[in-house]
Design a protein around this motif. Structure first.
Motif, PDB file in Angstrom:
ATOM      1  N   GLU A   1       0.860  -1.114  -0.100  1.00 59.29           N
ATOM      2  CA  GLU A   1      -0.086  -0.116   0.163  1.00 59.29           C
ATOM      3  C   GLU A   1       0.889   1.115   0.096  1.00 59.29           C
ATOM      4  OE1 GLU A   1      -3.992  -1.551   2.388  1.00 59.29           O
ATOM      5  OE2 GLU A   1      -2.492   0.199   3.293  1.00 59.29           O
TER       6      GLU A   1
ATOM      7  N   TYR B   1       1.707   5.378   0.689  1.00 58.82           N
ATOM      8  CA  TYR B   1       1.121   6.728   1.416  1.00 58.82           C
ATOM      9  C   TYR B   1       1.916   7.731   1.045  1.00 58.82           C
ATOM     10  CZ  TYR B   1      -1.374   3.032   4.373  1.00 58.82           C
ATOM     11  OH  TYR B   1      -2.465   2.332   4.469  1.00 58.82           O
TER      12      TYR B   1
ATOM     13  N   ARG C   1       2.579  -5.231   2.896  1.00 61.56           N
ATOM     14  CA  ARG C   1       1.326  -5.915   3.527  1.00 61.56           C
ATOM     15  C   ARG C   1       1.410  -7.569   3.647  1.00 61.56           C
ATOM     16  NH1 ARG C   1      -3.115  -3.855   5.284  1.00 61.56           N
ATOM     17  NH2 ARG C   1      -4.149  -5.855   4.861  1.00 61.56           N
TER      18      ARG C   1
ATOM     19  N   ARG D   1      -6.961   0.695  -0.226  1.00 58.29           N
ATOM     20  CA  ARG D   1      -6.432   0.436   1.018  1.00 58.29           C
ATOM     21  C   ARG D   1      -7.390  -0.214   2.040  1.00 58.29           C
ATOM     22  NH1 ARG D   1      -2.880   5.817   1.626  1.00 58.29           N
ATOM     23  NH2 ARG D   1      -5.113   6.434   1.496  1.00 58.29           N
TER      24      ARG D   1
ATOM     25  N   TRP E   1      -5.008   2.947  -3.771  1.00 57.52           N
ATOM     26  CA  TRP E   1      -3.545   2.896  -3.547  1.00 57.52           C
ATOM     27  C   TRP E   1      -2.912   1.348  -2.941  1.00 57.52           C
ATOM     28  CZ3 TRP E   1      -2.411   8.625  -1.606  1.00 57.52           C
ATOM     29  CH2 TRP E   1      -2.582   9.486  -2.783  1.00 57.52           C
ATOM     30  N   ARG E   2      -3.543   0.451  -3.088  1.00 60.42           N
ATOM     31  CA  ARG E   2      -3.089  -1.149  -2.822  1.00 60.42           C
ATOM     32  C   ARG E   2      -2.968  -1.719  -3.947  1.00 60.42           C
ATOM     33  NH1 ARG E   2      -6.850  -5.366  -1.237  1.00 60.42           N
ATOM     34  NH2 ARG E   2      -5.512  -7.204  -0.416  1.00 60.42           N
TER      35      ARG E   2
END
Length: 197
Positions: free
Chosen positions: A45, A47, A103, A173, A184-185
């Motif tokens: 993910e 950020y 993740r 996410r 955004w994953r």
């Protein structure tokens, strides 16, 4: 499983880019620790600092987030829910507060040590199928916060020749209340080791 034979550490230039570029390119790279434990990254993910209300760095630098604002290619490790560690790679440019959360991993070496660190895991899939699981399996904690992944003293990220998937799955996410709609994953579609499909 066989140990990694050919590998190349990811250079700082790899990390010194937008996290939305770095994140999907991290898929199929290998997180390797000095004691022989290693896992292939199958889920990430991104950020994105001041542009991302879900990022720890959104409100600026604090003692907790200082590493996120440092040089790209360092590991940002944080404690969550009062019980779990999560590992991220800091992405450039320096001062932006960007990171990519790792993740899930597919374990590929040192599984005996991973099972010792995660005695409740019933199979290989459960060793690293989530950000807290993988830090337990790899014995990553606050001691690795700020670790330079490029120099690779304790842990490093390497390319062993397996390319990122041409079409990774992209989703929103997981487990967020802020910016929960940001897609955004990314994860490797065919992998059985992803935390949640």
């Amino acid at each position: 499983m066989a140990a990694i034979k050919k590998h190349k550490k990811l250079p700082r230039s790899f990390y010194n880019r937008d996290p939305l570029i770095v994140a999907p390119e991290l898929l199929n790279k290998v997180l390797r620790c000095h004691d022989g434990r290693a896992g292939r990254i199958v889920e990430v993910e991104a950020y994105r600092g001041a542009d991302d209300p879900a990022a720890h760095s959104y409100r600026g630098k604090t003692p907790r987030t200082e590493v996120m604002f440092g040089r790209p290619g360092h590991m940002y490790v944080y404690f969550t829910y009062g019980m779990h560690w999560c590992a991220n790679t800091v992405c450039g440019p320096q001062g932006a507060g960007n990171a990519v959360l790792i993740r899930a991993l597919q374990p590929i070496a040192g599984l005996d040590l991973m099972y010792a660190a995660r005695p409740l895991a019933r199979n290989d899939r459960q060793l690293c199928n989530g950000p807290a699981c993988l830090t337990q399996a790899m014995s990553i904690s606050k001691l690795q916060n700020g670790l330079d992944l490029v120099l690779g003293d304790t842990c490093t990220l390497v390319d062993d020749g397996v390319p990122p998937p041409e079409q990774p799955v992209r989703t929103t996410r997981i487990g967020l209340t802020k910016a929960a709609d940001y897609p955004w994953r990314w994860y490797v579609d065919e992998s059985a080791y992803v935390s949640k499909k």
